[in-house]
Design a protein around this motif. Structure first.
Motif, mmCIF file in Angstrom:
data_model
loop_
_atom_site.group_PDB
_atom_site.id
_atom_site.type_symbol
_atom_site.label_atom_id
_atom_site.label_comp_id
_atom_site.label_asym_id
_atom_site.label_seq_id
_atom_site.Cartn_x
_atom_site.Cartn_y
_atom_site.Cartn_z
ATOM 1 N N ASN A 18 3.632 -27.303 -8.157
ATOM 2 C CA ASN A 18 2.482 -27.745 -8.959
ATOM 3 C C ASN A 18 2.807 -28.802 -9.998
ATOM 4 O O ASN A 18 1.907 -29.374 -10.601
ATOM 5 N N LYS A 19 4.085 -29.039 -10.246
ATOM 6 C CA LYS A 19 4.551 -30.105 -11.139
ATOM 7 C C LYS A 19 3.874 -30.150 -12.518
ATOM 8 O O LYS A 19 3.330 -31.192 -12.926
ATOM 9 N N PRO A 20 3.863 -29.057 -13.240
ATOM 10 C CA PRO A 20 3.328 -29.099 -14.609
ATOM 11 C C PRO A 20 4.254 -29.911 -15.520
ATOM 12 O O PRO A 20 5.462 -29.940 -15.300
ATOM 13 N N ASN A 21 3.674 -30.585 -16.526
ATOM 14 C CA ASN A 21 4.479 -31.359 -17.480
ATOM 15 C C ASN A 21 4.848 -30.542 -18.711
ATOM 16 O O ASN A 21 5.901 -30.736 -19.298
ATOM 17 N N LYS A 22 3.940 -29.657 -19.112
ATOM 18 C CA LYS A 22 4.182 -28.845 -20.312
ATOM 19 C C LYS A 22 4.166 -27.383 -19.927
ATOM 20 O O LYS A 22 3.141 -26.884 -19.433
ATOM 21 N N VAL A 23 5.286 -26.706 -20.163
ATOM 22 C CA VAL A 23 5.422 -25.308 -19.737
ATOM 23 C C VAL A 23 5.885 -24.457 -20.914
ATOM 24 O O VAL A 23 6.824 -24.838 -21.630
ATOM 25 N N ALA A 24 5.237 -23.297 -21.126
ATOM 26 C CA ALA A 24 5.678 -22.369 -22.168
ATOM 27 C C ALA A 24 5.968 -21.015 -21.541
ATOM 28 O O ALA A 24 5.217 -20.541 -20.686
ATOM 29 N N LEU A 34 14.015 -20.326 -19.038
ATOM 30 C CA LEU A 34 13.979 -21.696 -19.571
ATOM 31 C C LEU A 34 15.185 -22.496 -19.082
ATOM 32 O O LEU A 34 15.073 -23.681 -18.776
ATOM 33 N N LYS A 35 16.334 -21.831 -18.994
ATOM 34 C CA LYS A 35 17.535 -22.529 -18.526
ATOM 35 C C LYS A 35 17.397 -22.987 -17.086
ATOM 36 O O LYS A 35 17.978 -24.001 -16.697
ATOM 37 N N ARG A 36 16.637 -22.251 -16.298
ATOM 38 C CA ARG A 36 16.406 -22.695 -14.921
ATOM 39 C C ARG A 36 15.354 -23.793 -14.878
ATOM 40 O O ARG A 36 15.432 -24.712 -14.056
ATOM 41 N N LEU A 37 14.360 -23.708 -15.758
ATOM 42 C CA LEU A 37 13.268 -24.684 -15.716
ATOM 43 C C LEU A 37 13.675 -26.052 -16.238
ATOM 44 O O LEU A 37 13.069 -27.057 -15.897
ATOM 45 N N LYS A 38 14.712 -26.109 -17.067
ATOM 46 C CA LYS A 38 15.053 -27.419 -17.649
ATOM 47 C C LYS A 38 15.571 -28.397 -16.601
ATOM 48 O O LYS A 38 15.622 -29.596 -16.845
ATOM 49 N N PHE A 39 15.910 -27.895 -15.419
ATOM 50 C CA PHE A 39 16.347 -28.796 -14.348
ATOM 51 C C PHE A 39 15.191 -29.359 -13.548
ATOM 52 O O PHE A 39 15.393 -30.172 -12.646
ATOM 53 N N GLN A 40 13.962 -28.944 -13.842
ATOM 54 C CA GLN A 40 12.795 -29.451 -13.114
ATOM 55 C C GLN A 40 12.337 -30.741 -13.780
ATOM 56 O O GLN A 40 11.824 -30.726 -14.887
ATOM 57 N N ARG A 41 12.515 -31.851 -13.080
ATOM 58 C CA ARG A 41 12.370 -33.169 -13.693
ATOM 59 C C ARG A 41 10.963 -33.514 -14.155
ATOM 60 O O ARG A 41 10.778 -34.392 -14.992
ATOM 61 N N ASN A 42 9.944 -32.849 -13.593
ATOM 62 C CA ASN A 42 8.585 -33.179 -14.013
ATOM 63 C C ASN A 42 8.263 -32.615 -15.402
ATOM 64 O O ASN A 42 7.300 -33.025 -16.033
ATOM 65 N N ILE A 43 9.069 -31.656 -15.890
ATOM 66 C CA ILE A 43 8.746 -31.023 -17.176
ATOM 67 C C ILE A 43 9.180 -31.913 -18.340
ATOM 68 O O ILE A 43 10.324 -32.339 -18.421
ATOM 69 N N GLU A 44 8.221 -32.191 -19.245
ATOM 70 C CA GLU A 44 8.492 -33.013 -20.423
ATOM 71 C C GLU A 44 8.621 -32.172 -21.683
ATOM 72 O O GLU A 44 9.336 -32.520 -22.606
ATOM 73 N N LEU A 45 7.858 -31.075 -21.723
ATOM 74 C CA LEU A 45 7.923 -30.177 -22.877
ATOM 75 C C LEU A 45 8.095 -28.753 -22.371
ATOM 76 O O LEU A 45 7.309 -28.276 -21.549
ATOM 77 N N LEU A 46 9.156 -28.110 -22.864
ATOM 78 C CA LEU A 46 9.474 -26.744 -22.465
ATOM 79 C C LEU A 46 9.539 -25.932 -23.754
ATOM 80 O O LEU A 46 10.293 -26.277 -24.672
ATOM 81 N N VAL A 47 8.720 -24.864 -23.826
ATOM 82 C CA VAL A 47 8.662 -24.072 -25.051
ATOM 83 C C VAL A 47 8.915 -22.599 -24.725
ATOM 84 O O VAL A 47 8.432 -22.092 -23.712
ATOM 85 N N LEU A 71 24.135 -39.102 -18.919
ATOM 86 C CA LEU A 71 24.473 -40.148 -17.956
ATOM 87 C C LEU A 71 23.431 -40.245 -16.849
ATOM 88 O O LEU A 71 23.397 -41.180 -16.086
ATOM 89 N N GLN A 72 22.553 -39.226 -16.795
ATOM 90 C CA GLN A 72 21.505 -39.225 -15.769
ATOM 91 C C GLN A 72 20.299 -40.007 -16.283
ATOM 92 O O GLN A 72 19.727 -39.624 -17.279
ATOM 93 N N PRO A 73 19.911 -41.053 -15.600
ATOM 94 C CA PRO A 73 18.801 -41.876 -16.097
ATOM 95 C C PRO A 73 17.487 -41.113 -16.250
ATOM 96 O O PRO A 73 16.668 -41.457 -17.085
ATOM 97 N N THR A 74 17.295 -40.067 -15.454
ATOM 98 C CA THR A 74 16.019 -39.359 -15.551
ATOM 99 C C THR A 74 15.994 -38.360 -16.704
ATOM 100 O O THR A 74 14.974 -37.778 -17.004
ATOM 101 N N TYR A 75 17.134 -38.147 -17.345
ATOM 102 C CA TYR A 75 17.204 -37.156 -18.414
ATOM 103 C C TYR A 75 16.821 -37.763 -19.759
ATOM 104 O O TYR A 75 17.583 -37.750 -20.699
ATOM 105 N N ASP A 76 15.659 -38.355 -19.843
ATOM 106 C CA ASP A 76 15.322 -38.988 -21.120
ATOM 107 C C ASP A 76 13.997 -38.502 -21.647
ATOM 108 O O ASP A 76 13.490 -38.998 -22.627
#
Ligand code: SAM
Length: 228
Positions: A18-24, A34-47, A71-76
């Motif tokens: 479902n590619k949510p951007n904000k997940v709590a 949360l530690k597993r979800l931080k690898f999902q690139r579509n997530i911008e805000l994790l609470v 060093l990963q370009p997508t990790y910004d």
């Protein structure tokens, strides 16, 4: 995989699809999901939110970026915030999310607190999707040596029909629809009669109720914040 890990994998699979951007994650405990979800690139805000601040603090450093992450370009674009707070209280910073997860949380609430939880999560936070997991009491007879509840802090354990009627009432009250599934299967011949070990409700907001102009309340305490 353990049942614990299967519940978290259910959420990871939902996020992939479902590619949510904000997940709590409410009742995040030691932040394992949360530690597993931080690898999902579509997530911008994790609470993460938990009433037990000490529990959050135990392992939260594991959410910090590793030097190689930079060093990963997508990790910004990932921001993580952890709050000490109760799901019975509103906080404006938890509004506007795409997904709110509640894994093995509700059975720790008294029934009056569960009412408050419903009004806070479905009435005030109003995320597009909500995932709730809780023990299925019908499965308990397959757990050897168990008398009473699975955990001494549980205030209730529901069978499938009790969970369903709670969920359907929430849907009526707050304008959501729900689907039911679970993780942890019984032996094949018993699956139908006892159901899953953990039952899961997946709720979607229907947008039938007008957005209310709710007041800004801040009742949670920020305990950790990190930018990737
Ligand atoms: N969700 C985590 C998981 O899947 O491993 C932890 C589940 S643990 C069984 C329940 C968690 O809910 C605990 O960390 C507890 O501190 C938290 N909790 C209980 N009541 C709460 C409340 N009113 N508000 C927020 N968190 C609460």
């Amino acid at each position: 995989p353990s049942l614990h890990s299967q519940r978290h994998q259910f959420v990871v699979d939902f996020v992939r699809k479902n590619k949510p951007n904000k997940v709590a994650d409410l009742g995040c405990g030691e932040c394992r999901l949360l530690k597993r979800l931080k690898f999902q690139r579509n997530i911008e805000l994790l609470v993460g939110v938990d009433i037990d601040g000490a529990k959050i603090k135990k392992k939260m450093q594991g959410l910090a970026p590793l030097s190689t992450d930079y060093l990963q370009p997508t990790y910004d674009q990932l921001h993580i915030d952890l709050y000490q707070g109760s799901v019975t209280q509103r906080d404006a910073r938890l509004r506007g999310f795409d997904l709110v997860t509640n894994i093995e949380l509700i059975e720790h609430l008294t029934l009056p607190d569960l009412e408050l939880f419903s009004s806070v999560v479905f009435g005030y936070m109003r995320p597009a999707s909500v995932i709730v997991s809780t023990p299925n009491s019908e499965f308990n007879k397959l757990l050897p040596g168990l008398t009473g509840f699975r955990h001494s802090d549980h205030k209730f354990e529901w069978n499938r029909s009790e969970f369903r009627s709670w969920a359907l009432q929430v849907c009526l009250d707050y304008g959501y629809e729900a689907e039911f599934t679970g993780v942890g299967e019984a032996p094949q011949e018993q699956q139908e009669s006892v159901g899953f070990c953990s039952q899961i409700g997946v709720f979607q907001r229907l947008n039938v109720l007008p957005d209310r102009d709710e007041e800004e309340v801040f009742s949670y305490t920020l305990v950790y914040s990190v930018n990737y």
